[in-house]
Design an enzyme around this catalytic site. Structure first.
Site, PDB file in Angstrom:
ATOM      1  N   ASP A 181       0.826  -1.213   0.000  1.00 14.49           N
ATOM      2  CA  ASP A 181       0.000   0.000   0.000  1.00 14.49           C
ATOM      3  C   ASP A 181       0.861   1.264   0.000  1.00 14.49           C
ATOM      4  O   ASP A 181       0.708   2.140  -0.853  1.00 14.49           O
ATOM      5  CB  ASP A 181      -0.929   0.015   1.217  1.00 14.49           C
ATOM      6  CG  ASP A 181      -2.071  -0.985   1.095  1.00 14.49           C
ATOM      7  OD1 ASP A 181      -2.283  -1.507  -0.012  1.00 14.49           O
ATOM      8  OD2 ASP A 181      -2.735  -1.254   2.112  1.00 14.49           O
ATOM      9  N   ARG A 195       0.310   4.387  17.762  1.00 11.95           N
ATOM     10  CA  ARG A 195      -0.040   5.405  16.769  1.00 11.95           C
ATOM     11  C   ARG A 195       0.298   6.834  17.196  1.00 11.95           C
ATOM     12  O   ARG A 195       0.801   7.617  16.380  1.00 11.95           O
ATOM     13  CB  ARG A 195      -1.517   5.293  16.385  1.00 11.95           C
ATOM     14  CG  ARG A 195      -1.886   3.997  15.637  1.00 11.95           C
ATOM     15  CD  ARG A 195      -0.869   3.645  14.595  1.00 11.95           C
ATOM     16  NE  ARG A 195      -1.289   2.528  13.737  1.00 11.95           N
ATOM     17  CZ  ARG A 195      -0.479   1.551  13.350  1.00 11.95           C
ATOM     18  NH1 ARG A 195       0.781   1.547  13.765  1.00 11.95           N
ATOM     19  NH2 ARG A 195      -0.905   0.593  12.556  1.00 11.95           N
ATOM     20  N   ASP A 203      -7.084   3.482  12.670  1.00 10.55           N
ATOM     21  CA  ASP A 203      -5.778   4.135  12.578  1.00 10.55           C
ATOM     22  C   ASP A 203      -5.844   5.499  11.927  1.00 10.55           C
ATOM     23  O   ASP A 203      -5.079   6.400  12.279  1.00 10.55           O
ATOM     24  CB  ASP A 203      -4.792   3.239  11.826  1.00 10.55           C
ATOM     25  CG  ASP A 203      -4.263   2.116  12.703  1.00 10.55           C
ATOM     26  OD1 ASP A 203      -4.391   2.218  13.931  1.00 10.55           O
ATOM     27  OD2 ASP A 203      -3.721   1.137  12.156  1.00 10.55           O
ATOM     28  N   SER A 254      -4.000  -9.586   7.354  1.00 10.68           N
ATOM     29  CA  SER A 254      -3.546  -8.210   7.539  1.00 10.68           C
ATOM     30  C   SER A 254      -2.987  -8.107   8.946  1.00 10.68           C
ATOM     31  O   SER A 254      -3.688  -8.399   9.925  1.00 10.68           O
ATOM     32  CB  SER A 254      -4.726  -7.244   7.353  1.00 10.68           C
ATOM     33  OG  SER A 254      -4.334  -5.927   7.665  1.00 10.68           O
TER      34      SER A 254
END
Length: 408
Positions: free
Chosen positions: A14, A94, A123, A178
């Protein structure tokens, strides 16, 4: 000069495809920033891949100790657990990543930050709230939400897009789980996990450890020490927090600790199913709580439980850089003043079994807790206490009796 954008770069398909996409659609100079929170071998070969894809520069920023000391430890001290299961592995990382992205953007004079989070996940919220709180003037680019110009909807399309731009990458179109990994945990989504009626295929899924069935038949004793709520040693060996987590991951993985299958409520409103592996974190949370049981008084323990739940929600929702998080953390830190001592436990087939806890600040009194009457406790005192403590119940029952009599 071209405007600069800092891309949160993982090296995956990605974010690799995003590099030429940014140059093509915005004419930016793309500066990649990979923030190392303990991903391990996932960082191998990133510099060559980023340059091959058209980035002018790649930063690989090691924030492992910052992540452990300033994000993980406060959550451990608070016993922050989202929806009674999730130990916040991705959520805690994060804001630390967002802070580093802003630092690099300032250093490079960039006008924007780009991330590859999807429009369905948590996210995007965590990254963007962190950036907004620290650098409200920076633009944020989220390709997956820009459906008018981001037209790739599959791995096959991303691979083809890269090939069209002269980028041949070691990726294939086969679908897999994932995953998100850092020093604290690894998460798994996709494949059979998308159907809550199916059992996870643990033989293909697990990375950090084994199932309890495949763990050793012999238990293993572990001793830990804490000072003011911060872990200090394992089995007599002092080490920094990051190394303690590494060691606990090794021990926990070996004994099938910390495998969590959860259907959680995302911030964006949907339920999602995933499996988390948090072997070291599960042990650390449990050991810390065992020590707190000895040291904290009842009222403080109850209030701290509420604050832990509140902190888990704050962190999960990406609100780390807020006055509320600072206030909750300040309360929690005040409760850790005497959380010092030693915890011993046994790891055995997915279980963490108590084996003795000591602290110089223990509030446990053997003379009080035993059945033997001591100087501090007179059994007769309980009479008056129970009369007063139960008075509201008794008064209500008497009133109800009067009502019944009148109705008859």
């Amino acid at each position: 000069m071209k405007e600069k954008v800092v891309l949160a770069y993982s090296g995956g398909l990605d974010t690799t495809a995003i590099i030429p996409w940014l140059k093509e659609n915005f004419d930016y100079e793309v500066i990649c920033c990979c923030v190392d929170c303990g991903q391990g071998e996932e960082l191998d070969g990133l510099n060559e891949r980023a340059k091959l894809s058209g980035a002018s520069k790649l930063y690989i920023e090691d924030i492992v100790d910052d992540f452990c000391d300033n994000y993980i430890v406060p959550c451990v001290q608070a016993h922050a657990v989202y929806e009674n299961k999730y130990l916040l592995g991705t959520s805690m990382a994060r804001p630390a990543i967002a802070k580093k992205l802003v630092e690099i953007a300032r250093k490079e004079g960039a006008s924007a930050i780009c991330h590859g989070a999807t429009g369905k996940g948590n996210d995007q919220i965590r990254f963007e709230l962190g950036i907004k709180a620290l650098a409200p003037d920076l633009k944020i680019i989220a390709p997956w939400r820009m459906t008018d110009i981001w037209t790739m909807n599959s791995r096959e399309e991303e691979i083809e897009y890269c090939k069209q731009h002269g980028i041949n990458l070691p990726f294939d179109a086969s679908h897999s789980y994932s995953r998100d990994r850092n020093l604290w945990h690894i998460s798994h989504e996709g494949l059979e996990l998308e159907d809550p009626s199916l059992e996870p295929n643990y033989d293909n899924l697990l990375v950090l450890g084994v199932t309890p069935e495949n763990a050793p038949n012999e238990g293993e004793y572990v001793t830990m020490t804490f000072e003011k709520g911060v872990p200090k040693s394992i089995n007599g060996e002092e080490m920094k927090v990051s190394d303690i987590i590494r060691k606990l991951n090794e021990l926990g993985g070996k004994h099938g600790i910390g495998i969590c299958d959860i259907v959680e409520n995302r911030v964006v409103g949907m339920k999602s199913r995933g499996v988390y592996e948090t072997p070291g974190g599960t042990i650390l949370y449990e050991a810390h709580q065992q020590l707190e049981e000895l040291v904290l008084d009842r009222a403080t323990y109850e209030m701290k439980e509420e604050m832990g739940n509140k902190l888990s929600q704050i962190v999960y929702e990406g609100k780390w850089f807020t006055p509320l998080r600072e206030a909750v953390q300040a309360f929690v830190e005040s409760t850790q003043e005497y959380v010092t001592g030693e915890v011993k436990f046994k790891l055995y087939k997915g279980n963490i079994i108590k084996a003795g806890t000591t602290s110089p600040y223990s509030l446990y009194s053997e003379s009080l807790a035993s059945f033997t009457t001591g100087d501090l406790y007179d059994h007769h005192d309980a009479d008056g206490f129970i009369n007063l403590f139960g008075l509201p119940l008794k008064v209500r029952a008497m009133k109800m009796q009067e009502v019944d009599k009148k109705q008859k």
